[in-house]
Each structure stands twice: as structure tokens, then as C-alpha cells.
Design a protein around this motif. Structure first.
Motif, PDB file in Angstrom:
ATOM      1  N   GLU A  71      69.235  41.778  94.672  1.00  0.00           N
ATOM      2  CA  GLU A  71      68.123  42.658  95.045  1.00  0.00           C
ATOM      3  C   GLU A  71      67.559  43.298  93.790  1.00  0.00           C
ATOM      4  O   GLU A  71      68.178  43.272  92.726  1.00  0.00           O
ATOM      5  CB  GLU A  71      68.614  43.734  96.011  1.00  0.00           C
ATOM      6  CG  GLU A  71      69.765  44.532  95.438  1.00  0.00           C
ATOM      7  CD  GLU A  71      70.397  45.449  96.477  1.00  0.00           C
ATOM      8  OE1 GLU A  71      70.723  46.586  96.118  1.00  0.00           O
ATOM      9  OE2 GLU A  71      70.528  45.027  97.651  1.00  0.00           O
ATOM     10  N   CYS A  72      66.349  43.875  93.922  1.00  0.00           N
ATOM     11  CA  CYS A  72      65.683  44.465  92.760  1.00  0.00           C
ATOM     12  C   CYS A  72      66.514  45.645  92.239  1.00  0.00           C
ATOM     13  O   CYS A  72      66.798  46.581  92.984  1.00  0.00           O
ATOM     14  CB  CYS A  72      64.286  44.939  93.140  1.00  0.00           C
ATOM     15  SG  CYS A  72      63.483  45.870  91.821  1.00  0.00           S
ATOM     16  N   PRO A  73      66.916  45.622  90.961  1.00  0.00           N
ATOM     17  CA  PRO A  73      67.725  46.711  90.413  1.00  0.00           C
ATOM     18  C   PRO A  73      66.959  48.036  90.422  1.00  0.00           C
ATOM     19  O   PRO A  73      67.567  49.099  90.345  1.00  0.00           O
ATOM     20  CB  PRO A  73      67.990  46.283  88.974  1.00  0.00           C
ATOM     21  CG  PRO A  73      67.633  44.852  88.889  1.00  0.00           C
ATOM     22  CD  PRO A  73      66.639  44.583  89.971  1.00  0.00           C
ATOM     23  N   TYR A  90      60.623  38.479  89.306  1.00  0.00           N
ATOM     24  CA  TYR A  90      59.612  39.496  89.558  1.00  0.00           C
ATOM     25  C   TYR A  90      59.849  40.142  90.912  1.00  0.00           C
ATOM     26  O   TYR A  90      60.239  39.472  91.868  1.00  0.00           O
ATOM     27  CB  TYR A  90      58.261  38.794  89.505  1.00  0.00           C
ATOM     28  CG  TYR A  90      57.081  39.561  90.034  1.00  0.00           C
ATOM     29  CD1 TYR A  90      56.594  40.687  89.346  1.00  0.00           C
ATOM     30  CD2 TYR A  90      56.413  39.149  91.188  1.00  0.00           C
ATOM     31  CE1 TYR A  90      55.492  41.372  89.809  1.00  0.00           C
ATOM     32  CE2 TYR A  90      55.306  39.829  91.658  1.00  0.00           C
ATOM     33  CZ  TYR A  90      54.854  40.941  90.966  1.00  0.00           C
ATOM     34  OH  TYR A  90      53.756  41.622  91.429  1.00  0.00           O
ATOM     35  N   CYS A  91      59.664  41.477  90.987  1.00  0.00           N
ATOM     36  CA  CYS A  91      59.765  42.167  92.265  1.00  0.00           C
ATOM     37  C   CYS A  91      58.366  42.515  92.755  1.00  0.00           C
ATOM     38  O   CYS A  91      57.688  43.353  92.174  1.00  0.00           O
ATOM     39  CB  CYS A  91      60.594  43.447  92.124  1.00  0.00           C
ATOM     40  SG  CYS A  91      60.499  44.493  93.597  1.00  0.00           S
ATOM     41  N   PRO A  92      57.883  41.875  93.835  1.00  0.00           N
ATOM     42  CA  PRO A  92      56.520  42.128  94.321  1.00  0.00           C
ATOM     43  C   PRO A  92      56.339  43.566  94.807  1.00  0.00           C
ATOM     44  O   PRO A  92      55.223  44.055  94.833  1.00  0.00           O
ATOM     45  CB  PRO A  92      56.366  41.142  95.487  1.00  0.00           C
ATOM     46  CG  PRO A  92      57.490  40.170  95.358  1.00  0.00           C
ATOM     47  CD  PRO A  92      58.586  40.853  94.626  1.00  0.00           C
ATOM     48  N   SER A  93      57.425  44.242  95.177  1.00  0.00           N
ATOM     49  CA  SER A  93      57.197  45.569  95.744  1.00  0.00           C
ATOM     50  C   SER A  93      57.096  46.662  94.676  1.00  0.00           C
ATOM     51  O   SER A  93      56.330  47.597  94.832  1.00  0.00           O
ATOM     52  CB  SER A  93      58.246  45.864  96.828  1.00  0.00           C
ATOM     53  OG  SER A  93      59.287  46.630  96.311  1.00  0.00           O
ATOM     54  N   CYS A  94      57.843  46.565  93.548  1.00  0.00           N
ATOM     55  CA  CYS A  94      57.720  47.622  92.535  1.00  0.00           C
ATOM     56  C   CYS A  94      57.285  47.105  91.167  1.00  0.00           C
ATOM     57  O   CYS A  94      57.209  47.861  90.211  1.00  0.00           O
ATOM     58  CB  CYS A  94      59.027  48.413  92.401  1.00  0.00           C
ATOM     59  SG  CYS A  94      60.288  47.560  91.424  1.00  0.00           S
ATOM     60  N   ALA A  95      57.028  45.800  91.052  1.00  0.00           N
ATOM     61  CA  ALA A  95      56.555  45.198  89.801  1.00  0.00           C
ATOM     62  C   ALA A  95      57.604  45.196  88.695  1.00  0.00           C
ATOM     63  O   ALA A  95      57.279  45.065  87.520  1.00  0.00           O
ATOM     64  CB  ALA A  95      55.253  45.836  89.308  1.00  0.00           C
TER      65      ALA A  95
END
Ligand code: ADP
Ligand code: ZN
Ligand code: ZN
Length: 719
Positions: A468-470, A428-433
Motif C-alpha cells: 500500500e502507499c507508504p 505511483y499512488c493515484p490518490s496522493c501522488a
């Protein structure tokens, strides 16, 4: 007049194919495997009827190339059973017939079975060979002690004596290997409990004929012991028993238990976990064995002296095959029993509502075991931990941790049940969901931290864990939710002294099960963490606490069978706690402690909950009060899949007794880059529905444009 052979081939077309039989092959029997030209290839098919006539013009008819007489023909019983499946599941006969064979025998290259064994027959065991035939007598004595291989006999130049014994009916060639040298010590039957006595009195008179008997017995009530006694009675009559079990992992354990009880008997096992060679050998051995123990595919094994079929854990979903021929091995077992005039015994602590309803309405005989066989073994107390009021830290509450700590301090064992394998259900990416989507399915990729992978549990897609978040580039990705791997880690942090082992599909090869069982029995494990695999089988006397996490998804699921399944799972897990002289305790974390399911569970009241669910199903006109067929369609676009099904609905035969529902996207709408839709057809009458689908199927085949794939699922279990 040419002689025409009808051949069943493994094609999607529900029809047979005509071939000319050359003179040399005129003796071919129905059920024999033959090689025939098909299009530009050669195929293996199954010989069926003979005719003098064909609708195919004579010069287009092609010749049967050869009969594969290095392998046995399918027996008339299996041909009949396959025909039943073809009719009932609306599946091509040829595809079914070939699927009943182990893969090696579907392959045209020459086949030679391993050197068979010479074994003493019953007559040979009882016989008094003539005094003058001294060498024969010596060989027979040796055979009474253990089978001897053909190679050994050849070395010892015993071929002539062996032939004489076979001639006299005192010995026979068998494909069954001898018992291993490390044969386990034998055990005697314990005296039956009063309940087991009553059950046997009810069951034994039914052994000679077809009938379905449902043993509903709480976990630990001694159902296995009942099977053993029924099998004993059938074997004493010279007949064979087929025992179907849901999990490969349970075969070694059960096989050993059976062998100990019947050291003189011949066993075979069949399941997809065997090597191809073993599977072939065991299948070939099946006709000569006394007991065949196996998973669902063994329902099609050749058993000429079949006298009893047992389906253990009959409620288990793995009896239903989810692709190709979508059969239920339990239902096929009942069909086989009916055809063969043989009783079928279903057993479970939590029977399927389908079977239980039949028992309540008297079509199946209901036999109940309400108490545990070992009288001190009490059913465990079941407590709920209300997640609305008690905080959760990494999936665990304080009462749960306390209970684990206390159990550990007493030197007893716990099991922790979480129905999600992997480390966490998603990343899960907390910054962009962003929540790790599978690029090929409408599902999340599951985080497997030890393997450093994200994996799709639906299509098998995997990829390395992104750094990192794709989507937004945020390097701080977090696991979302708990899987068994993460739970194991969490528990280790809270209880550093505990020896923790995890079991789930990721860690478990069949051998590993046996090894784990020994480790638990030997006291080398304090906490066992796992998925639903935990709920099956093993009997651990020192296991006194069962902790159940995160079951709430099933309480309010759109799948109408979700609560039935959850109840069964919870009963089974609870049944693992406190089996010997130590009382057990079950703790369930839930945000819905008022759900009726828990009331029945706390009272260990399967019959009560089953009746409540049946009343609900009846009111909602759901199975088992109605029958269903699901048409599944897969296409590259959802529009195409839905269009196919809408066309199918338009072509549906007119029958007021059959309801055709609207085409909808499947709950898992995309798997492996194919969009999936489904259409449900339902009727209160099985016959009406069968006739409807029979008339409908040819129409479905003719629908244009074609789509990637469609299939019929009769009595679907998952949607
Ligand atoms: P189930 O299959 O119903 O869960 P099992 O057949 O595994 O139950 O029996 C549970 C336990 O009770 C086993 O340890 C078994 O050996 C024991 N048991 C079964 N029947 C008897 C009996 N008649 N006397 C003593 N022990 C028994
Ligand atoms: Zn992001
Ligand atoms: Zn996927």
C-alpha cells in the motif's frame, strides 16, 4: 650515505614517499613493486627514483621491507603514461600506477603465474634445426603445431631440449595459452571495397609514426575490416596492436572475428568482466601477445612492441571512467600513441564532436566511408510518428504496432528501443501522488516487477514493493511510465505469436550476449526489446524494423551533450535495421517531429548535424571550443558542499583566461545520502586551464572544514 628510494603509494596525497633501501635491495629497478611500512600498516608501492638524500631526518626514515620480484615491474612506458595522467587529471601518481595493475598483483601475498607455455618463435618457425639434434627437431616440429605446457614437457622429460631451443631463440616461454581445440574455422579477407581501398591508401603510409586518424564510416561500412587490415600490416612488422572497445559484451564476438582472420596470432583480452585470475593471467600475457582486445582499462596494459592503437566506437561514453581517476581511455590512448610514436585510429559512425572538430581542423586525418560494404545493404528509411496527433496506448502507437505486425508476418525481425530498464520508471499512488522516492537519493525507485523489488539505479538501494502507499495507505499503486520489462509484457499482449527477448543490463551477462546473438541469427527471436545496449555491436541481417520509443527527454535536456548523444544512439539503432539484402525501416515516436535533429537523422547526415551542433557550441563557448574542469563536492548537507565550493572559488588563482562559474547543486543533488554540488571552471586554452588547476589544487586540499569527498573531473562528460 644511505640510499633513498622514492615510492609511489596509493594515497590521496599527490606526493611520493622516501624510504631507506637496505643493502640487500640495492638493485631494485624503477617500476618494481615494493612493500613498505606506511603508518601502522604495510602497503604495496611502486619504486621510482633513487637519491642519496631525503628531506626526512635520517632516524625517521623507514626501510623498504622487500621487493615483490614474483611479478614484473611496471615498464618505463607505463610509468611515463601514468605520469602524464597524474599531470593532466591532477590525480596522485601512486593511485594511478597501482590502478593500472590487476587487483591480484596489488596484493602482497606470494604470487605464482600459471604454468607458462613453450611456443615456437618466428625464428623457430623459419629455422632448419641441425639434422643431428633429432629430439630438438621433433620438439620444434611439435611446437610449430601448438604450444606445449611446462608440465607436459616435464612429464615427457623434454626439459633439456626445451632449454636448448630457447637458447637458440627458436622457442620462448609465453604466458599465452594455446588456441582452444575448437578454434573457429579461418576466414580470408574479403576483397576491399573501393572506399576501403581509398581509406587504406590514406591510412597505411601513416602507420610508422604517431598521428591520429579518424575513420568516420556509416554503420556497416566495413570499419572493422579496415582495422583488421591495418592490424595485419602492423603484426607483419612484428609489432603489437591494442584494440579498445566500449563494451565487455562485445569482446567475445570481436575476439572470435579476429581469431578467424589471424589464426596464427596470439590474442589476449582484458576487461572487468573476467575473473580475477583470468584478468591477472591476461595482463601478464599482454607483453607476449600480438593483439590485445579490451575495454578502457587495457589502455594501461604492458605492450612493449606496441605498433597501433585502435579505438572502436570512439564516441562511446563508457571510455570515460566516472570515479577515481576520471580518465578518458580515448584521450589516454592518444597520449600513449604520442609517447610511443605509434598511430592511433579512432573509428565511429557518429564521432564525438571533440574528435570530429579535430578532424575538420586538420589535426586528425579524416577518412570517410560513406557506403555500406555490402552494396545491396541500403540505409533504412526513417519515419516519425507524431505523438501530438496519434494516441499512445501503453507507450505504443497504432502505426508502431502495425509495423511490428507486418514485419512479424514477413518472418523478419524487429528491435524496439527504449532507454529505460526495469518494469516502470516509478511506482505511483493515484490518490496522493506519491512517486516512489529513493530514501537516499534525489531519484525515483524503479519498479522491477519480476524481482518484486523497487530499485534505485543510482545508489543500489532496493526494497520490496509496498502493498500500500507508504504515504496515504492506498492499496492501489500503479506503475508510472514504461520500462523495458513492462514494454516486453505490453508487446506480448499485442502480438501473442511473437517470440520476444529483452536485453538490458538486468538480463545481460557477457556470455548471455553471445547466446542471444546466436538465437537472433538462428531465427529464434522475432522482437528484441532493449535499452541502449541494443545500439552496440551485433549485425543481424534479418532485422528490418527498428522502433524507437520515448526519446524526447533528451531533445530539451539541460545537458548540452544530450542531443549529440541521442543523435549517435539513433544513428546506431537505425544502423541495425536492414543490413543485408533487405531494406530496413525505422520508426520513431516523438512529440517533437520538427526538432532539427530528426531532419538530419532522416537524411543520415551525421556531418550536417555535427556541423550544426559545432556552430552552436562555438557560439555558446562550450566544448570542444572550450575546456572544462568540474570540481565535485559531496557532503552530509548541501550547505557544507556549497560552502566548500564557494571557498574554492575565492581561492581560485587570478587568470583572466579562465572563468570560474558559481557553485550549484548537482543535477542529481543527492546520491546515497550525500548531498552533491559542483563548480565549473572553463577556458578556451587547455594550457591555461591546466596551469590554473595545478596552482589551485593545493589550496583546495587546505580548505577547512573538510567535507566528505571532493574530486576534480577534467573534461567532464556528465554533470
Ligand atoms: P562497421 O564496423 O563499419 O559497422 P563491419 O566491418 O562490421 O562494419 O562490416 C559490415 C558488414 O560488411 C560485415 O558483415 C562485413 O563482414 C561486411 N564487409 C566489410 N567489408 C567487406 C568487404 N570488403 N567485402 C564484403 N563484405 C564486407
Ligand atoms: Zn498515496
Ligand atoms: Zn538511491
Amino acid at each position: 650515505m644511505p640510499s633513498i628510494l622514492q615510492v609511489a603509494l596509493d594515497t590521496p596525497l599527490p606526493r611520493l614517499f622516501d624510504y631507506r633501501l637496505p643493502d640487500g635491495l640495492a638493485t631494485v629497478q624503477p617500476g618494481s613493486l615494493v612493500e613498505v611500512p606506511f603508518g601502522r600498516t604495510l602497503q604495496i608501492g611502486v619504486a621510482l627514483g633513487r637519491q642519496t638524500d631525503s628531506t626526512i631526518v635520517a632516524d625517521k626514515l623507514r626501510d623498504v621491507i622487500r621487493v615483490l620480484d614474483d611479478r614484473p615491474a611496471l615498464s618505463p612506458e607505463i610509468l611515463r603514461l601514468a605520469q602524464f595522467c597524474a599531470d593532466y587529471y591532477h590525480h596522485p601518481l601512486g593511485a594511478i600506477l597501482l590502478a593500472t595493475l590487476p587487483p591480484r598483483l596489488r596484493n602482497a601475498s606470494p604470487f605464482a603465474a600459471d604454468t607458462p607455455w613453450l611456443v615456437a618463435t618466428e625464428a623457430g618457425r623459419a629455422a632448419e634445426p641441425l639434422a643431428r639434434a633429432k629430439s630438438q627437431r621433433a620438439l620444434l616440429d611439435a611446437l610449430r603445431a601448438a604450444p606445449i605446457s611446462r608440465a607436459t614437457l616435464r612429464e615427457q622429460k623434454q626439459g633439456r631440449h626445451a632449454a636448448a631451443l630457447v637458447e637458440a631463440g627458436w622457442a620462448a616461454w609465453s604466458r599465452v595459452p594455446p588456441r582452444p581445440d575448437d578454434a573457429p574455422p579461418t576466414t580470408d579477407a574479403p576483397p576491399a571495397t573501393a572506399e576501403q581501398h581509398a581509406a587504406l591508401d590514406a591510412l597505411l603510409p601513416g602507420l610508422g609514426a604517431f598521428g591520429v586518424h579518424l575513420i568516420h564510416g556509416v554503420t556497416g561500412s566495413g570499419k572493422t575490416e579496415l582495422y583488421l587490415r591495418l592490424i595485419d600490416a602492423v603484426l607483419a612488422d612484428g609489432k603489437q596492436a591494442l584494440v579498445l572497445i566500449p563494451e565487455i559484451a562485445l569482446t567475445p564476438q570481436l575476439e572470435q572475428h579476429f581469431r578467424r582472420r589471424f589464426p596464427e596470432r596470439r590474442f589476449a583480452t582484458l576487461h572487468s568482466g573476467l575473473s580475477e585470475k583470468d584478468r591477472t593471467e591476461h595482463w601478464l600475457a599482454a607483453p607476449d601477445c600480438d593483439v590485445l582486445l579490451g575495454t578502457r582499462l587495457s589502455v594501461f596494459a604492458p605492450l612493449p612492441r606496441l605498433g597501433l592503437i585502435v579505438v572502436d566506437e570512439e564516441h562511446d561514453g563508457s571510455f570515460k571512467q566516472q570515479d577515481g581517476l576520471r580518465y578518458s581511455a580515448r584521450d589516454v590512448a592518444i597520449a600513449r600513441g604520442k609517447q610511443a610514436g605509434v598511430p592511433v585510429v579512432l573509428g565511429s559512425a557518429t564521432p564525438s564532436l571533440e574528435s570530429y572538430a579535430q578532424a575538420l581542423n586538420g589535426r586528425y586525418q579524416l577518412v570517410e566511408l560513406k557506403q555500406r560494404a555490402i552494396s545491396q545493404a541500403q540505409l533504412p528509411d526513417i519515419e516519425l510518428v507524431d505523438l501530438k496527433h496519434i494516441p499512445v496506448d501503453n507507450g505504443l502507437t497504432r502505426p508502431a504496432l502495425t509495423a511490428l505486425g507486418e514485419t512479424l508476418a514477413r518472418g523478419e525481425q524487429s528491435l524496439v528501443f527504449l532507454n529505460r530498464r526495469g518494469y516502470a520508471p516509478a511506482l505511483y499512488c493515484p490518490s496522493c501522488a506519491w512517486v516512489s522516492p529513493c530514501p537516499r537519493c534525489s531519484a525515483r525507485l524503479v519498479l522491477h516487477r519480476t524481482a518484486h523489488r523497487l530499485k534505485c539505479h543510482h545508489c543500489g538501494y532496493e526494497t520490496r514493493i509496498p502493498s500500500e502507499c507508504p504515504s496515504c495507505g492506498n492499496p492501489d499503486l500503479k506503475p508510472l511510465g514504461q520500462g523495458t520489462q513492462r514494454l516486453e509484457e505490453t508487446l506480448a499482449a499485442f502480438l501473442p505469436a511473437a517470440r520476444i527477448r529483452r536485453i538490458d543490463r538486468d538480463t545481460m551477462r557477457p556470455r548471455a550476449w553471445a547466446e542471444l546473438g546466436e538465437a537472433v541469427h538462428g531465427g529464434e527471436v522475432d522482437i528484441l526489446v532493449g535499452t541502449q545496449m541494443l545500439a552496440k555491436g551485433h549485425d543481424f541481417p534479418n532485422m528490418t524494423l527498428a522502433l524507437i520509443l520515448d526519446t524526447d527527454g533528451a531533445l530539451y535536456s539541460p545537458d548540452f551533450r544530450a542531443t549529440e548523444r541521442l543523435f549517435a544512439q539513433l544513428m546506431q539503432v537505425a544502423g541495425r535495421a536492414g543490413r543485408a539484402d533487405k531494406p530496413g525501416r525505422v520508426l520513431i515516436q516523438t512529440a517533437f517531429p520538427d526538432h532539427p535533429l530528426f531532419r538530419y537523422l532522416q537524411r543520415h547526415d551525421y556531418p550536417g548535424y555535427a556541423r550544426a551542433l559545432l556552430a552552436e557550441r562555438k557560439q555558446l563557448e562550450l566544448p570542444p571550443f572550450t575546456r572544462q574542469v568540474l570540481v565535485r563536492a559531496e557532503a552530509t548537507t548541501m550547505d557544507a558542499a556549497l560552502a566548500f565550493l564557494q571557498r574554492a572559488a575565492q581561492l581560485a588563482p587570478d587568470d583572466a583566461g579562465v572563468s570560474v562559474f558559481g557553485a550549484t547543486p548537482a543535477p542529481m543533488a543527492r546520491v546515497a545520502n550525500l548531498e552533491r554540488a559542483q563548480l565549473l571552471v572553463q577556458s578556451a586554452s587547455r594550457q591555461a586551464l591546466q596551469k590554473f588547476v595545478r596552482d589551485w589544487r593545493p589550496q583546495l586540499e587546505a580548505i577547512k572544514p573538510r567535507i566528505a569527498r571532493w574530486s576534480l573531473d577534467v573534461d567532464p562528460l556528465v554533470f
